[in-house]
Design a protein around this motif. Sequence first.
Motif, short mmCIF file in Angstrom:
data_model
loop_
_atom_site.label_atom_id
_atom_site.label_comp_id
_atom_site.label_asym_id
_atom_site.label_seq_id
_atom_site.Cartn_x
_atom_site.Cartn_y
_atom_site.Cartn_z
N MET A 129 -51.57 33.92 -29.99
CA MET A 129 -52.21 35.02 -29.29
C MET A 129 -52.75 34.57 -27.94
O MET A 129 -52.68 35.31 -26.94
CB MET A 129 -53.33 35.61 -30.15
CG MET A 129 -53.96 36.86 -29.56
SD MET A 129 -52.76 38.18 -29.18
CE MET A 129 -52.22 38.63 -30.83
N ARG A 132 -49.96 34.74 -25.62
CA ARG A 132 -49.61 36.10 -25.20
C ARG A 132 -50.50 36.59 -24.05
O ARG A 132 -50.07 37.42 -23.25
CB ARG A 132 -49.71 37.06 -26.38
CG ARG A 132 -48.63 36.84 -27.43
CD ARG A 132 -48.71 37.87 -28.53
NE ARG A 132 -48.33 39.20 -28.07
CZ ARG A 132 -48.30 40.27 -28.84
NH1 ARG A 132 -48.67 40.16 -30.11
NH2 ARG A 132 -47.94 41.44 -28.35
N LEU A 160 -57.32 40.96 -30.94
CA LEU A 160 -55.97 41.34 -31.36
C LEU A 160 -55.35 40.41 -32.39
O LEU A 160 -54.29 40.70 -32.92
CB LEU A 160 -55.05 41.41 -30.14
CG LEU A 160 -55.43 42.39 -29.03
CD1 LEU A 160 -54.37 42.40 -27.95
CD2 LEU A 160 -55.63 43.78 -29.58
N GLY A 163 -54.02 41.63 -35.63
CA GLY A 163 -53.06 42.72 -35.56
C GLY A 163 -53.67 44.07 -35.87
O GLY A 163 -53.12 44.82 -36.70
N ARG A 165 -54.72 48.00 -35.75
CA ARG A 165 -53.95 49.20 -35.41
C ARG A 165 -54.70 50.05 -34.38
O ARG A 165 -54.11 50.94 -33.79
CB ARG A 165 -53.69 49.99 -36.68
CG ARG A 165 -52.89 49.17 -37.70
CD ARG A 165 -52.82 49.88 -39.04
NE ARG A 165 -52.04 51.10 -38.92
CZ ARG A 165 -52.13 52.10 -39.77
NH1 ARG A 165 -52.98 52.05 -40.79
NH2 ARG A 165 -51.40 53.18 -39.61
N SER A 195 -47.70 45.65 -29.46
CA SER A 195 -48.05 45.55 -30.88
C SER A 195 -48.07 46.91 -31.57
O SER A 195 -48.23 46.99 -32.80
CB SER A 195 -49.43 44.90 -31.04
OG SER A 195 -50.44 45.69 -30.47
#
Length: 240
Positions: A129, A132, A160, A163, A165, A195
Amino acid sequence: MSLLSLSGVTRSVDLPDAPPLHILRGVDLEVSVGDHVSIVGRSGSGKSTLLNLLGLLDNPTEGEIRFDDKRISAMSGNERDRCRGRNVGFIFQQFNLLSGRTALENVMTPLLYASGQQFWRRKQLALDMLGRVGLDSRAQSMPEKLSGGEQQRVAIARALVRGPRLILADEPTGALDVETGATVMALLDEVAEASGAALITITHDVNVAALARRHYRLDQGVLAPVDVKRVLALQPGATP
C-alpha cells in the motif's frame, strides 16, 4: 448498487432548560459502490455530526441508515464496530500518525485488528500500500522526517490497507498547501477508483469539493445538491 443510504436522518441534542438543538434535519443521501461524493459546508453546519453517522460511529435521532442494505439500528454495538472496521476507512485533516513509529508501522496498525491472511501478511500488505501511494522508499522513515504531503499519503495508505468499501475524507487537504493538496486529492481519487471504494469528501473548500462527481452542500443541518462547478465559474474561490 447502493452501499450506504440515509433516509430522513435527523440528529438532535437535548439541552437543559432549553428546546432540543437540531443539528441535522431530514438528511437523505444515497452512495453507490465506486461513487465519489463531496459535502461542503462551513464550520458549525453539522459536518462533524454527519461524518460520525456516515462512519457508523453514531445513531441518528430519527430516520434510517443502511449499509449494504442492512439497518444500522438493528446491529449490536459489536456488530457495528466490526462492520466499520472491515468496511470504512477514515482520513483526517490532522494526519494522526503515531509518533515513534515508522511509516510502515503506522500503515500496519489497522491490520493488527484483522484476521486470517490480512493479519499474517500485514507487513507485506502495508509495504504494497505504501508503494501504491509512492512511499515504499520511505517505509522506515519516522513521521517527523516526512513532509506534510508525505504524511497525508501515509494516512491514506493506512486508511486503505484493509481494503475498505467506503472512504471518509474529513478536510483531507486542510493542513496542506494548495499544490500539495491537489496532488493528494488526485492520488486519493485514483486509489479509491482502482479499489472500487466509494469516497465521501467532507470539506469547506469548494475547490476540493469540485473534484468529486456529485456535490452536496450542508447548511444549518440541511443537505442539498449543489452545482459546485457553477459556483467556481461565477465566483472563483468562493464557498457555496
